[in-house]
Structure formats: structure tokens, C-alpha cells
Design a protein around this motif. Structure first.
Motif, PDB file in Angstrom:
ATOM      1  N   GLN A 192      -8.392   7.579  -1.231  1.00  0.00           N
ATOM      2  CA  GLN A 192      -7.192   8.046  -1.926  1.00  0.00           C
ATOM      3  C   GLN A 192      -5.968   8.146  -1.014  1.00  0.00           C
ATOM      4  N   LEU A 193      -6.185   7.994   0.291  1.00  0.00           N
ATOM      5  CA  LEU A 193      -5.041   8.081   1.199  1.00  0.00           C
ATOM      6  C   LEU A 193      -4.955   6.851   2.109  1.00  0.00           C
ATOM      7  N   LEU A 194      -6.018   6.616   2.922  1.00  0.00           N
ATOM      8  CA  LEU A 194      -5.911   5.580   3.957  1.00  0.00           C
ATOM      9  C   LEU A 194      -5.764   4.181   3.363  1.00  0.00           C
ATOM     10  N   LEU A 195      -6.681   3.806   2.457  1.00  0.00           N
ATOM     11  CA  LEU A 195      -6.608   2.444   1.911  1.00  0.00           C
ATOM     12  C   LEU A 195      -5.335   2.231   1.076  1.00  0.00           C
ATOM     13  N   PRO A 196      -4.941   3.185   0.184  1.00  0.00           N
ATOM     14  CA  PRO A 196      -3.685   2.977  -0.561  1.00  0.00           C
ATOM     15  C   PRO A 196      -2.454   2.898   0.350  1.00  0.00           C
ATOM     16  N   MET A 197      -2.417   3.712   1.427  1.00  0.00           N
ATOM     17  CA  MET A 197      -1.249   3.651   2.309  1.00  0.00           C
ATOM     18  C   MET A 197      -1.219   2.349   3.100  1.00  0.00           C
ATOM     19  N   ALA A 198      -2.395   1.847   3.479  1.00  0.00           N
ATOM     20  CA  ALA A 198      -2.438   0.552   4.168  1.00  0.00           C
ATOM     21  C   ALA A 198      -1.930  -0.543   3.218  1.00  0.00           C
ATOM     22  N   GLU A 199      -2.251  -0.393   1.936  1.00  0.00           N
ATOM     23  CA  GLU A 199      -1.796  -1.370   0.936  1.00  0.00           C
ATOM     24  C   GLU A 199      -0.263  -1.299   0.775  1.00  0.00           C
ATOM     25  N   ILE A 200       0.283  -0.089   0.796  1.00  0.00           N
ATOM     26  CA  ILE A 200       1.757   0.053   0.725  1.00  0.00           C
ATOM     27  C   ILE A 200       2.402  -0.672   1.912  1.00  0.00           C
ATOM     28  N   THR A 201       1.781  -0.529   3.083  1.00  0.00           N
ATOM     29  CA  THR A 201       2.308  -1.194   4.280  1.00  0.00           C
ATOM     30  C   THR A 201       2.395  -2.690   4.051  1.00  0.00           C
ATOM     31  N   LEU A 202       1.321  -3.246   3.471  1.00  0.00           N
ATOM     32  CA  LEU A 202       1.286  -4.696   3.254  1.00  0.00           C
ATOM     33  C   LEU A 202       2.299  -5.127   2.200  1.00  0.00           C
ATOM     34  N   GLN A 203       2.458  -4.298   1.166  1.00  0.00           N
ATOM     35  CA  GLN A 203       3.309  -4.702   0.045  1.00  0.00           C
ATOM     36  C   GLN A 203       4.797  -4.493   0.303  1.00  0.00           C
ATOM     37  N   THR A 204       5.137  -3.464   1.078  1.00  0.00           N
ATOM     38  CA  THR A 204       6.560  -3.104   1.136  1.00  0.00           C
ATOM     39  C   THR A 204       7.241  -3.357   2.474  1.00  0.00           C
ATOM     40  N   ALA A 253       6.989   3.386   9.820  1.00  0.00           N
ATOM     41  CA  ALA A 253       6.020   4.349   9.283  1.00  0.00           C
ATOM     42  C   ALA A 253       6.724   5.333   8.343  1.00  0.00           C
ATOM     43  N   ALA A 254       7.944   5.749   8.706  1.00  0.00           N
ATOM     44  CA  ALA A 254       8.689   6.693   7.853  1.00  0.00           C
ATOM     45  C   ALA A 254       8.934   6.077   6.478  1.00  0.00           C
ATOM     46  N   LYS A 255       9.165   4.778   6.452  1.00  0.00           N
ATOM     47  CA  LYS A 255       9.386   4.078   5.182  1.00  0.00           C
ATOM     48  C   LYS A 255       8.121   4.145   4.306  1.00  0.00           C
ATOM     49  N   VAL A 256       6.964   3.896   4.943  1.00  0.00           N
ATOM     50  CA  VAL A 256       5.694   3.960   4.207  1.00  0.00           C
ATOM     51  C   VAL A 256       5.448   5.385   3.715  1.00  0.00           C
ATOM     52  N   TRP A 257       5.709   6.363   4.581  1.00  0.00           N
ATOM     53  CA  TRP A 257       5.475   7.761   4.191  1.00  0.00           C
ATOM     54  C   TRP A 257       6.340   8.149   2.988  1.00  0.00           C
ATOM     55  N   ARG A 258       7.603   7.683   2.987  1.00  0.00           N
ATOM     56  CA  ARG A 258       8.497   8.002   1.857  1.00  0.00           C
ATOM     57  C   ARG A 258       7.925   7.466   0.550  1.00  0.00           C
ATOM     58  N   ILE A 259       7.474   6.222   0.588  1.00  0.00           N
ATOM     59  CA  ILE A 259       6.931   5.617  -0.643  1.00  0.00           C
ATOM     60  C   ILE A 259       5.647   6.336  -1.050  1.00  0.00           C
ATOM     61  N   ALA A 260       4.812   6.663  -0.086  1.00  0.00           N
ATOM     62  CA  ALA A 260       3.554   7.362  -0.391  1.00  0.00           C
ATOM     63  C   ALA A 260       3.841   8.735  -1.003  1.00  0.00           C
ATOM     64  N   GLU A 261       4.887   9.404  -0.528  1.00  0.00           N
ATOM     65  CA  GLU A 261       5.269  10.702  -1.111  1.00  0.00           C
ATOM     66  C   GLU A 261       5.752  10.518  -2.546  1.00  0.00           C
ATOM     67  N   GLN A 262       6.568   9.466  -2.756  1.00  0.00           N
ATOM     68  CA  GLN A 262       7.074   9.188  -4.116  1.00  0.00           C
ATOM     69  C   GLN A 262       5.935   8.911  -5.079  1.00  0.00           C
ATOM     70  N   ARG A 263       4.867   8.259  -4.593  1.00  0.00           N
ATOM     71  CA  ARG A 263       3.743   7.929  -5.475  1.00  0.00           C
ATOM     72  C   ARG A 263       2.720   9.064  -5.561  1.00  0.00           C
ATOM     73  N   GLY A 264       3.013  10.183  -4.935  1.00  0.00           N
ATOM     74  CA  GLY A 264       2.141  11.355  -5.032  1.00  0.00           C
ATOM     75  C   GLY A 264       0.887  11.276  -4.189  1.00  0.00           C
ATOM     76  N   LEU A 265       0.832  10.331  -3.225  1.00  0.00           N
ATOM     77  CA  LEU A 265      -0.353  10.213  -2.363  1.00  0.00           C
ATOM     78  C   LEU A 265      -0.310  11.234  -1.239  1.00  0.00           C
TER      79      LEU A 265
END
Ligand SMILES: [Zn+2]
Length: 472
Positions: free
Chosen positions: A97-109, A448-460
Motif C-alpha cells: 500500500q505504500l512502497l510499490l504504489p510510490m515506486a509506480e508514481i515515480t515511474l509514471q510521473t 523525491a519531494a515531487k513524488v511525496w506530494r503526489i502520494a499525499e494527494q492520492r492519500g497514500l
């Protein structure tokens, strides 16, 4: 200044070698390097014209073999999963619920340059922690790993993740539900093509492995195909094995076996397999693992943060080849060895469990043996010139009874002054000789800050869940 001559020497007040299977510290010896190879370990001083790296009191060790890591995750998630208030099953939730989805955000964004900067930061940290050979598992779309390894000068085994599952949901009761939509054959074909392109490149510093993700995310057909491919192309295989109770339950429900028995039933266990973690293995599993002569990557710190002990001594004590990995927590091998040692001593109730010399052997020669590399993990003529220089003239490392004991029980990554890989000084006075460290930190932190922002927006991700105090 980087040593430029074709041949140079490193002077050691102590040089750790192995004689008749036992560690021996050679006093006041030189390790002489020609090209990418150790030419000699000798008391004879080199000629006055030869470059010599020396410190007031230097300990020379073989470079560390880090048997399991995710250098992208190590940098991207720094400080986030620690103390995080996820409900049980904690580990499964952190992974799925955290590591794999955030790694996916990294790849996508992120742009390729932004993603590269995070990998570079992780690998830089790993190298400054003494790793000269790195086994790292990553998403098949992160082939940039090899470019970064080439740039930073590390010796790198890359294992792109192959899995049958395309997603995992965790329901209210904490049960895992897997979606099996991924084109597993296409993933394997991709990795085989990458093997053709990359294996043996950068002067043979880069190697490609097969990396099936785990028993709960890989079908029997996929694992059989991986075994057949590994035999055909002759590359090592690495897998996460018996990581969590949920994995054990899932595999039992599907196949009526433990994860180790399941891998045995599809023929994946073998001399070329490096299994990471092995937390929930049974006594019978340990017997199967020893019989099949597999290797284990022990990563104690990653599990300690979840309150789980994975004692190094449990598998090593059964005669199973057990090396050390950092997984994606802190990336420093000395600290990882120290915690592995203390947790084994606590588990066994004995001061003599997991000694400093045993842990150093695990992180050098044993790791090299897991990769079937006779030319790594040892300071001996003919071996690759991969070595570490540690300056022992520091208050926390003095006085010296046995420098290896001082380093493992009292030292840290910051005590490593030089890292030499393939005969090249890649870290000098504790800094990379090949990249601008300040620029790497700046770019990676912004990405990393960019990924964290998106992860926060998506509620992760939230500071409440991930235990960060309010910053005002
Ligand atoms: Zn892992």
C-alpha cells in the motif's frame, strides 16, 4: 585526486586476508594493484615513483558484496516507513500500500532525469557505505540503474522484477487479494533481451539476473519458465522468500505448501538462487534450503523496523550460505552487520554468535560465493581489485586490539575513506570521485519531494500515519 597510474598500491597497517580458511591480519603490508586486478599482498614497499594511498593507521578490507537492495526505494522512502502507524498486517501494508504504489508514481510521473537522480543518490549512499558489488532489484522500466552504475563505478548485478500479479488489494480483515493480469511471459522476454544488451558490459562490471518477485506474486508456470531460462543463459536468480505471514498463508491456500516447498516443487531452488529474507521458514524449509545449496540474503534492519527479528545465525547456523543485504532501509553495510550481530547474539543468548569476523566474511567472501564469483570478496593475487580503506586513527576506533572488531562494533560508514572498484578509486576521502555529490543530493531531493506530494494527494502518505512531526 584519483590514483591515475596503471599500477598503484594501498598501504595497510592491517590487511585482512584469509589463510587456510581463517581470517588473518597482515601487519604493514601493501596491496598492489595492476589494472583492475590485485597483483600482490606483500610487505615490500613499491618503488618511489609508484602512487601509494596511505593513512596514519589504515585497515584494508575486501569490498562488501551487498546481496539484496533496492537503491531507488532506499532514497525515495528515507525515513517514511520508520515508526509508521500502519495497521496489521504492517509489513504487507507497507509493501503493497505504500512502497510499490510510490515506486509506480515515480515511474509514471518523473522525467527520466528525475528518476535517475533518485537512483544515483541511493547508489552513492550504498557505495560510501562500502558496497563494491551490489545486487539490486528494480522495476523492469528502470534500466537506468545500469547507466548510473556505469557512471558511479560500482560493480552491479541488476535484477528487474518479474511477476504474474499486476496488483494487490488488502481488505478490511487484512487479507491479500491478488490480481493476475500481467503479461508474465512478456516481462521475462524483456529481461532476457536486457541480458543480451547489458550482461558483461562496462568492462564486465554489469551483470543481469532474473528476479522473480516472490512466491505469492509468481505463478508456477512463470517460476518454471524462469528456472529453464536461468539454466539456458547461465545467470543467477534472486527472489524474496517467506517474507511475511500473509505470504505463507496465501501460498498455503493456493498450493498447500510453504513458500520454500512451493519453490522446490517448481524446481526453482538451486545453487544459483539467492533468496532474500526467509523470515517465516520452518525447520523443514531450512533443510530443503541447505540440501538445494541456495544462498540467503539476510537483511535484519529492514524487518527490525517492523518489530520482527530475522537472525543471521538462524540460517548461517544451519550451514546455509548466508550473506548480508541492506534491502531498502539504511544502505551502510557496517551498520547492517552490527545490527545483524546483536540480533543474532540476542537470539542465541550467546556472545560468540555472529562474531565481527564472521559477519565480515558474510559480507565479502560469502556474498561473492553466492554469486559464484571466486574473483571477488577476497584480497588475494588474481582477484578483482575491489577494496576498502578505513582510517582507524579516530577517537571511537582507538586503541586497536583487533581493528575488525573495532570497526564492526564501534565504527560506521563515515570511517571508510577510500572505496576502490575494479582498480579505480571511486570514493576518495569519503567522497565520490566521479559525480558532484551536492548536485546529486539537490536533484534527488527535489524529485523525491515531487513524488511525496503526489502520494499525499492520492492519500497514500500522511504525516499522521508516517509519524513525521508537524513542520512549521
Ligand atoms: Zn527486497
Amino acid at each position: 585526486m584519483e590514483a591515475k597510474s596503471e599500477t598503484f598500491a594501498v598501504k595497510g597497517t592491517w590487511v585482512l586476508v584469509v589463510e587456510d580458511g581463517e581470517p588473518v591480519l597482515k601487519r604493514d603490508h601493501y596491496v598492489r594493484i595492476r589494472g583492475n586486478t590485485i597483483e600482490a599482498v606483500s610487505p615490500d614497499a613499491p618503488s618511489a615513483t609508484e602512487t601509494v594511498i596511505e593513512h596514519e593507521q589504515a585497515l584494508i578490507l575486501p569490498g562488501f558484496v551487498n546481496l539484496h537492495s533496492h537503491c531507488l526505494n532506499g532514497a525515495l522512502f528515507r525515513g517514511i516507513p520508520d515508526d509508521a502507524g500502519f495497521e496489521e498486517p504492517w509489513l504487507a501494508r507497507i509493501i503493497y500500500q505504500l512502497l510499490l504504489p510510490m515506486a509506480e508514481i515515480t515511474l509514471q510521473t518523473l522525467s527520466p532525469e528525475e528518476a535517475r537522480s533518485i537512483v544515483t543518490l541511493g547508489m552513492l549512499d550504498i557505495m560510501r557505505g562500502g558496497t563494491t558489488t551490489l545486487v539490486d532489484q528494480w522495476n523492469v522500466r528502470q534500466e537506468v540503474y545500469f547507466d548510473v552504475a556505469e557512471e558511479l563505478g560500482i560493480r552491479a548485478y541488476g535484477a528487474p522484477t518479474i511477476m504474474s500479479s499486476s496488483g494487490v488489494q488488502i481488505d478490511d480483515k487484512g487479507a491479500l487479494n491478488f490480481e493476475f493480469k500481467s503479461n508474465e511471459t512478456a516481462l521475462l522476454d524483456n529481461v532476457v533481451a536486457m541480458h543480451r544488451r547489458r550482461d558483461g558490459s562496462a568492462g564486465d562490471r554489469l551483470r543481469v539476473m532474473l528476479g522473480p518477485h516472490a512466491p505469492d506474486t509468481c505463478s508456477p508456470e512463470l517460476l518454471r519458465a524462469i528456472r529453464e531460462t536461468a539454466n539456458r543463459i547461465g545467470c543467477p536468480v534472486t527472489i524474496h522468500l517467506s517474507q511475511t505471514e500473509e505470504e505463507v498463508e496465501t501460498v498455503f491456500q493456493r498450493h498447500g505448501m510453504t513458500p520454500v516447498e512451493y519453490l522446490s516443487s517448481v524446481g526453482l531452488l538451486g545453487r544459483d538462487l539467492i533468496a532474500a529474507h526467509c523470515v517465516r521458514v520452518t525447520d523443514r524449509d531450512l533443510g530443503l534450503m541447505a540440501e538445494a545449496d541456495i544462498s540467503v540474503a539476510n537483511c535484519v534492519v529492514s524487518f527490525a523496523r517492523a518489530g520482527v527479528n530475522v537472525p543471521y545465525s538462524r540460517t548461517a547456523g544451519r550451514g546455509i550460505r548466508t550473506g548480508i543485504g541492506t534491502d531498502s532501509h539504511a544502505m551502510a553495510l557496517i551498520e547492517e552487520m552490527r545490527i545483524a550481530g546483536f540480533f543474532s547474539k540476542l537470539h542465541e543468548g550467546s556472545a560468540t554468535a555472529a562474531t565481527a569476523h564472521e559477519l565480515v566474511r558474510a559480507a565479502t567472501a560469502t556474498g561473492a560465493a553466492a554469486l559464484r564469483r571466486n574473483d571477488l570478496g577476497r584480497l588475494a593475487p588474481g582477484c578483482k581489485a575491489d577494496l576498502l580503506v578505513i582510517d582507524m586513527a579516530r577517537p571511537h576506533l582507538q586503541p586497536v586490539w583487533d581493528p575488525v572488531k573495532n570497526l564492526i562494533w564501534k565504527g560506521s560508514a563515515a570511517d571508510i575513506t577510500e572505496v576502490i572498484v575494479d582498480g579505480k578509486v571511486v570514493v576518495k576521502n569519503g567522497r565520490s570521485t566521479l559525480v558532484d555529490e551536492k548536485a546529486v543530493m539537490r536533484d534527488a531531493s527535489a524529485a523525491a519531494a515531487k513524488v511525496w506530494r503526489i502520494a499525499e494527494q492520492r492519500g497514500l502518505l500522511s504525516r499522521a500515519l508516517c509519524a513525521g512531526v508537524r513542520q512549521v
